[in-house]
Design a protein around this motif. Sequence first.
Motif, mmCIF file in Angstrom:
data_model
loop_
_atom_site.group_PDB
_atom_site.id
_atom_site.type_symbol
_atom_site.label_atom_id
_atom_site.label_comp_id
_atom_site.label_asym_id
_atom_site.label_seq_id
_atom_site.Cartn_x
_atom_site.Cartn_y
_atom_site.Cartn_z
ATOM 1 N N ALA A 97 0.625 -0.811 -0.117
ATOM 2 C CA ALA A 97 0.302 0.529 -0.270
ATOM 3 C C ALA A 97 0.490 1.079 -0.284
ATOM 4 C CB ALA A 97 -0.944 -0.081 1.076
ATOM 5 N N ALA A 98 2.233 1.213 -0.489
ATOM 6 C CA ALA A 98 2.855 2.416 -0.288
ATOM 7 C C ALA A 98 2.569 2.818 -0.973
ATOM 8 C CB ALA A 98 4.428 1.782 -0.811
ATOM 9 N N LEU A 99 2.267 4.658 -1.086
ATOM 10 C CA LEU A 99 1.708 5.839 -2.120
ATOM 11 C C LEU A 99 2.766 6.638 -2.450
ATOM 12 C CD1 LEU A 99 -0.616 6.817 0.914
ATOM 13 C CD2 LEU A 99 -1.231 5.842 -0.990
ATOM 14 N N PRO A 100 3.287 6.813 -3.969
ATOM 15 C CA PRO A 100 3.903 8.072 -4.767
ATOM 16 C C PRO A 100 4.293 9.157 -4.098
ATOM 17 C CG PRO A 100 2.342 7.204 -5.492
ATOM 18 C CD PRO A 100 1.726 6.483 -4.908
ATOM 19 N N THR A 101 4.050 9.388 -2.569
ATOM 20 C CA THR A 101 3.862 10.763 -2.253
ATOM 21 C C THR A 101 5.536 11.263 -2.559
ATOM 22 O OG1 THR A 101 2.581 9.836 -0.365
ATOM 23 C CG2 THR A 101 3.866 11.785 -0.270
ATOM 24 N N GLN A 102 5.171 12.356 -3.654
ATOM 25 C CA GLN A 102 6.451 13.289 -3.531
ATOM 26 C C GLN A 102 7.553 13.413 -2.026
ATOM 27 O OE1 GLN A 102 5.450 16.415 -6.415
ATOM 28 N NE2 GLN A 102 7.610 17.436 -5.840
ATOM 29 N N ALA A 103 8.374 13.230 -2.344
ATOM 30 C CA ALA A 103 9.173 13.945 -1.224
ATOM 31 C C ALA A 103 9.152 15.857 -1.162
ATOM 32 C CB ALA A 103 10.251 13.567 -1.062
ATOM 33 N N GLU A 104 9.944 16.225 0.259
ATOM 34 C CA GLU A 104 9.584 17.607 0.606
ATOM 35 C C GLU A 104 11.041 18.160 -0.463
ATOM 36 O OE1 GLU A 104 8.716 20.773 4.136
ATOM 37 O OE2 GLU A 104 9.429 18.695 4.329
ATOM 38 N N ASP A 143 12.474 3.162 4.196
ATOM 39 C CA ASP A 143 11.094 3.976 4.374
ATOM 40 C C ASP A 143 10.219 4.360 3.848
ATOM 41 O OD1 ASP A 143 13.398 3.730 6.637
ATOM 42 O OD2 ASP A 143 13.598 5.936 6.309
ATOM 43 N N PHE A 144 8.808 4.023 3.425
ATOM 44 C CA PHE A 144 7.897 4.790 2.670
ATOM 45 C C PHE A 144 7.194 5.739 3.265
ATOM 46 C CE2 PHE A 144 7.430 0.901 4.088
ATOM 47 C CZ PHE A 144 5.460 0.453 4.323
ATOM 48 N N VAL A 145 5.839 5.852 2.523
ATOM 49 C CA VAL A 145 4.315 6.419 2.691
ATOM 50 C C VAL A 145 3.252 5.708 2.206
ATOM 51 C CG1 VAL A 145 3.144 8.690 2.760
ATOM 52 C CG2 VAL A 145 5.505 8.584 2.742
ATOM 53 N N GLY A 146 2.824 5.070 3.297
ATOM 54 C CA GLY A 146 1.597 4.741 3.551
ATOM 55 C C GLY A 146 0.312 4.819 4.077
ATOM 56 N N LEU A 165 7.227 4.492 -8.121
ATOM 57 C CA LEU A 165 7.779 3.475 -6.972
ATOM 58 C C LEU A 165 8.333 2.017 -8.211
ATOM 59 C CD1 LEU A 165 5.098 3.354 -4.979
ATOM 60 C CD2 LEU A 165 6.547 4.516 -4.125
ATOM 61 N N PRO A 166 8.978 0.910 -7.067
ATOM 62 C CA PRO A 166 9.203 -0.706 -7.957
ATOM 63 C C PRO A 166 8.225 -1.259 -8.291
ATOM 64 C CG PRO A 166 9.996 0.155 -5.768
ATOM 65 C CD PRO A 166 9.594 1.024 -5.847
ATOM 66 N N ALA A 167 8.752 -1.564 -8.874
ATOM 67 C CA ALA A 167 6.820 -2.381 -9.632
ATOM 68 C C ALA A 167 6.792 -3.949 -8.325
ATOM 69 C CB ALA A 167 7.386 -3.298 -10.477
ATOM 70 N N LEU A 185 3.342 -3.714 -5.766
ATOM 71 C CA LEU A 185 3.424 -2.571 -5.085
ATOM 72 C C LEU A 185 1.601 -1.862 -5.693
ATOM 73 C CD1 LEU A 185 6.280 -2.146 -3.723
ATOM 74 C CD2 LEU A 185 5.539 0.044 -4.008
ATOM 75 N N ARG A 186 0.583 -1.382 -5.421
ATOM 76 C CA ARG A 186 -0.273 -0.950 -6.346
ATOM 77 C C ARG A 186 -0.741 -0.082 -6.668
ATOM 78 N NH1 ARG A 186 -2.802 -3.905 -1.583
ATOM 79 N NH2 ARG A 186 -3.192 -1.799 -0.409
ATOM 80 N N GLN A 187 0.059 1.100 -5.933
ATOM 81 C CA GLN A 187 -0.185 2.544 -6.115
ATOM 82 C C GLN A 187 1.460 2.241 -7.263
ATOM 83 O OE1 GLN A 187 -2.961 5.228 -4.452
ATOM 84 N NE2 GLN A 187 -3.080 3.797 -2.981
ATOM 85 N N ARG A 188 1.715 2.691 -8.404
ATOM 86 C CA ARG A 188 3.110 3.358 -8.705
ATOM 87 C C ARG A 188 2.880 5.008 -9.994
ATOM 88 N NH1 ARG A 188 5.365 -0.612 -12.535
ATOM 89 N NH2 ARG A 188 7.348 0.728 -11.972
#
Length: 206
Positions: free
Chosen positions: A75-82, A98-101, A179-181, A203-206
């Motif tokens: 469920a990791a999200l492709p959130t942009q790093a600040e 490390d990731f955002v979920g 994100l990686p596949a 990963l579901r959301q790329r």
Amino acid sequence: MVRNATILRLRRRRAAEAGVTLVELLISMVLLVVITGFLVGGIALGRRGYVADHASSADGETVTALDALGGLVSAALPTQAEKIGPRVAFDGRSDALDFVGLSAGHALPGGPLGFRIRRNGTNLEVEVIPPPGAAPLPQGQVSNVVLRAVSELRFSYFGAMAAGTPAVWQNEWLSADHLPALVRISVEFADSRRERPPLVVALRQR
């Protein structure tokens, strides 16, 4: 003469009684050996049953923990790093991730949260940290032990880091804009009976 015959009969009776007592002693010893054999066999069987049940319980806990870990990573999200351009907040190394979920909002605030999966000593831990640009968590840093008696934790990542390059397995996924596949999680234990095949997560959301 009569007295001698009486004494002789008494001696024979005592000898017969002594013979019976000896036979009874031998029978008792044989029974004791048999009973002891049954007891030792029963204890050994019970110990084997306990060891097998304990191993089965530990194996079930391992499978459940790895499934939960895989669900979290998927469920990791492709959130942009600040403030770091187009790169996503996903730092994949060979020994930590490390990731955002997303949080379901039960024990933790709902919405995006940062997660760090790593080995701390012999424990596999998941730390909950604020996502990039977010305020600190009200309860501070939260760390949960997912698995114990872990001897090794390794990550690898499948995908193409840049357009036009082939998708391959690699030991790091850093500073990428996507994100990686796939993420492969390999966990080794001090007890080899708990070993499981590497967990491969899509990963579901790329």
